[in-house]
Design a protein around this motif. Structure first.
Motif, PDB file in Angstrom:
ATOM      1  N   SER A  23       0.929  -1.798   0.230  1.00  0.00           N
ATOM      2  CA  SER A  23       0.159  -0.029  -0.037  1.00  0.00           C
ATOM      3  C   SER A  23       0.904   1.322   0.189  1.00  0.00           C
ATOM      4  CB  SER A  23      -0.550  -0.264   1.159  1.00  0.00           C
ATOM      5  OG  SER A  23      -0.326  -0.284   2.598  1.00  0.00           O
ATOM      6  N   ASN A  65     -16.997   2.172  -2.889  1.00  0.00           N
ATOM      7  CA  ASN A  65     -17.172   1.383  -1.290  1.00  0.00           C
ATOM      8  C   ASN A  65     -17.348   2.554  -0.109  1.00  0.00           C
ATOM      9  OD1 ASN A  65     -17.371  -0.239   0.781  1.00  0.00           O
ATOM     10  ND2 ASN A  65     -15.266  -1.099   1.275  1.00  0.00           N
ATOM     11  N   ASP A  70     -13.516   4.050   0.509  1.00  0.00           N
ATOM     12  CA  ASP A  70     -12.659   3.565  -0.673  1.00  0.00           C
ATOM     13  C   ASP A  70     -13.212   4.194  -1.850  1.00  0.00           C
ATOM     14  OD1 ASP A  70     -10.637   2.597   1.270  1.00  0.00           O
ATOM     15  OD2 ASP A  70     -11.144   1.130   1.596  1.00  0.00           O
ATOM     16  N   GLY A  95      -7.308   5.358  -0.433  1.00  0.00           N
ATOM     17  CA  GLY A  95      -8.936   4.846   0.086  1.00  0.00           C
ATOM     18  C   GLY A  95      -7.468   3.512   1.497  1.00  0.00           C
ATOM     19  N   SER A  99      -7.558  -2.497   0.554  1.00  0.00           N
ATOM     20  CA  SER A  99      -7.900  -1.319  -1.527  1.00  0.00           C
ATOM     21  C   SER A  99      -6.031  -1.193  -2.010  1.00  0.00           C
ATOM     22  CB  SER A  99      -8.941  -0.580  -0.961  1.00  0.00           C
ATOM     23  OG  SER A  99      -8.264   0.403  -0.371  1.00  0.00           O
ATOM     24  N   GLN A 100      -5.723  -0.471  -1.730  1.00  0.00           N
ATOM     25  CA  GLN A 100      -4.326  -0.128  -2.541  1.00  0.00           C
ATOM     26  C   GLN A 100      -3.632  -0.868  -2.141  1.00  0.00           C
ATOM     27  OE1 GLN A 100      -4.777   3.697  -2.659  1.00  0.00           O
ATOM     28  NE2 GLN A 100      -6.272   2.973  -2.560  1.00  0.00           N
ATOM     29  N   SER A 102      -4.748  -4.129  -2.551  1.00  0.00           N
ATOM     30  CA  SER A 102      -5.083  -5.255  -3.178  1.00  0.00           C
ATOM     31  C   SER A 102      -4.778  -4.847  -4.844  1.00  0.00           C
ATOM     32  CB  SER A 102      -6.566  -5.308  -3.321  1.00  0.00           C
ATOM     33  OG  SER A 102      -6.981  -6.104  -4.003  1.00  0.00           O
ATOM     34  N   ARG A 160     -13.926  -5.928   5.678  1.00  0.00           N
ATOM     35  CA  ARG A 160     -12.467  -5.788   4.984  1.00  0.00           C
ATOM     36  C   ARG A 160     -12.406  -5.972   3.702  1.00  0.00           C
ATOM     37  NH1 ARG A 160     -11.879  -2.203   8.202  1.00  0.00           N
ATOM     38  NH2 ARG A 160     -12.349  -1.342   6.640  1.00  0.00           N
ATOM     39  N   LYS A 162     -14.514  -6.792   1.372  1.00  0.00           N
ATOM     40  CA  LYS A 162     -15.176  -5.253   0.335  1.00  0.00           C
ATOM     41  C   LYS A 162     -13.683  -4.235  -0.374  1.00  0.00           C
ATOM     42  CE  LYS A 162     -19.599  -5.012   2.849  1.00  0.00           C
ATOM     43  NZ  LYS A 162     -20.611  -3.437   3.098  1.00  0.00           N
ATOM     44  N   CYS A 163     -13.536  -4.133   0.596  1.00  0.00           N
ATOM     45  CA  CYS A 163     -11.901  -2.973   0.754  1.00  0.00           C
ATOM     46  C   CYS A 163     -11.418  -4.156  -0.559  1.00  0.00           C
ATOM     47  CB  CYS A 163     -11.277  -2.998   1.749  1.00  0.00           C
ATOM     48  SG  CYS A 163     -11.955  -2.162   2.832  1.00  0.00           S
ATOM     49  N   ALA A 164     -10.861  -5.565  -0.271  1.00  0.00           N
ATOM     50  CA  ALA A 164     -10.204  -5.992  -0.532  1.00  0.00           C
ATOM     51  C   ALA A 164     -10.759  -6.510  -2.441  1.00  0.00           C
ATOM     52  CB  ALA A 164      -9.344  -7.542  -0.474  1.00  0.00           C
ATOM     53  N   LEU A 166     -12.342  -4.449  -3.919  1.00  0.00           N
ATOM     54  CA  LEU A 166     -12.903  -3.389  -5.435  1.00  0.00           C
ATOM     55  C   LEU A 166     -12.234  -2.871  -6.134  1.00  0.00           C
ATOM     56  CD1 LEU A 166     -15.173  -0.426  -4.133  1.00  0.00           C
ATOM     57  CD2 LEU A 166     -12.536   1.407  -3.731  1.00  0.00           C
TER      58      LEU A 166
END
Length: 225
Positions: A23, A65, A70, A95, A99-100, A102, A160, A162-164, A166
């Motif tokens: 990230s 999200n 994010d 985000g 998320s970053q 991923s 979390r 969802k973040c991964a 996105l």
């Protein structure tokens, strides 16, 4: 004991460090300008996305999200020749570290791969996110994931997940748009004579090309089931 001959606590710490490092040094992140029309090159949020090479078709998808704020715009360019290959993948957004990281690992995993291979990688990553912290037993799957196996611990937490996912959802949507754009542009000259049509998912995405997409609570429902 796991394959790393480390305790679960030490392994989890290592995974967290991998995610944080990715990230902080994201691959594929650039500052994206607004979409541009092929007709006059003017900026427009509702226009056709231009590819940097004439031999490619481009697609762009904005994902948001609402749970943690994010957001990301994924830009992909797909070569015209078979097998259809991702020639360029970049993104812009902000985000949380998950998320970053991923997005960064996704870029490394699929940039230069065929569309089919990229979607296969997405399927493997989604299975990891549905594992509830158990990870995947298949060595081939883990080889495909590479550093992204670090998200094993993330799969314990639906919010979390969802973040991964996105960036991956943005990749899927932008690929569909690129393929649909290519089908529309080449339909009269080539595809009509061969009876070829864009894939159903690409056609559907093209109809909603200018709309933003949200990752909702349903993205994690499989993991909670």
């Amino acid at each position: 004991m796991n394959d790393f001959d480390m305790s679960d606590q030490d392994l989890e710490q290592m995974y967290q460090e991998v995610i944080l490092d990715a990230s902080r040094h994201p691959h594929g992140r650039i500052s994206l300008t607004p979409d541009a029309t092929e007709a006059d090159g003017t900026a427009s949020g509702t226009s056709t996305v231009l590819a940097s090479h004439a031999s490619c078709s481009a697609g762009r998808s904005h994902q948001f999200n609402p749970t943690c704020g994010d957001e990301v715009t994924v830009h992909v360019e797909v070569g015209h020749e078979e097998p259809r290959r991702i020639e360029r993948l970049v993104w812009d957004g902000q985000g949380c570290s998950i998320s970053q990281a991923s997005l960064s690992m996704m870029t490394d995993m699929v940039n230069g791969k065929t569309v089919d291979d990229a979607m296969a990688s997405f399927a493997v990553f989604r299975r990891l996110m549905q594992s509830r912290g158990a990870g995947l037993d298949d060595d081939k799957d883990n080889d495909i994931l590479g550093d992204a196996t670090a998200f094993q611990g993330v799969s314990r937490y639906p919010m979390r997940i969802k973040c991964a996912l996105l960036g991956w959802e943005g990749l899927k949507d932008s690929l569909a748009k690129a393929l649909a754009q290519d089908g529309a542009a080449m339909g009269g000259a080539n595809d009509a004579g061969r009876g070829k049509t864009p894939p159903d998912n690409a056609t559907e995405a093209s109809d909603n090309q200018t709309s933003d997409n949200q990752v909702t609570d349903t993205e994690a429902s499989d993991s909670e089931a």
